[in-house]
Design a protein around this motif. Structure first.
Motif: not given
Length: 152
Positions: A52, A84-85, A88-92
């Motif tokens: 990330d 998208t991770s 964790d959908r919020r993490a790139r």
């Protein structure tokens, strides 16, 4: 008043100017559109795919917010892709593209040349000593930096 040539900070800044100038010149000769920070990001992503942005920033000792612009430019050049991770959908997460790998492969010999040029004024023994002392100083002062080096 101190003589500038006796101040370590001034001499380190001058050496940084020289290193950046050499890097820019060699990349221009190779027709490779990369900055030193972009190169560091690509090398780190090659060795640690799927990082990330925050982790990458720590691993190259670069400010996380400023690194966002670096990644934007690498993405515009099609050298890096943000995804998208899966955990964790919020993490790139960041990965090299094939173009990124090829660019890095082309750049490495030129960057190696820059390192040789930076150290050219020193004997082999002095180069080894300089690198040992430089590493020691950067480790000792790491936490004083606005962007300390962090491991993964």
């Amino acid at each position: 008043m101190s003589d500038l040539e006796t101040l370590p900070g001034h001499l380190i800044r001058r050496l940084q100017q020289i290193a950046v100038a050499l890097f820019s010149t060699r990349m221009g000769e190779a027709d490779i559109d990369l900055t030193a920070v972009q190169f560091a990001a690509l090398m780190t992503l090659r060795d640690h795919p799927g990082l990330d942005q925050q982790t990458l920033a720590g691993m190259i000792a670069y400010d996380r917010v400023t690194l966002g612009g670096v990644i934007d430019r690498l993405e515009q050049k099609d050298l890096v892709v943000r995804e998208t991770s899966p955990t964790d959908r919020r993490a790139r997460i960041l990965n090299l593209t094939e173009e990124g790998r090829q660019t890095l492969d082309r750049a490495i010999p030129w960057v190696d040349r820059v390192q040789e040029e930076i150290l050219a004024g020193l004997s082999d023994e002095e180069q080894a000593m300089f690198m040992t002392l430089l590493s020691k100083l950067t480790r000792a002062g790491n936490e004083l930096s606005r962007a300390p080096l962090r491991g993964r």
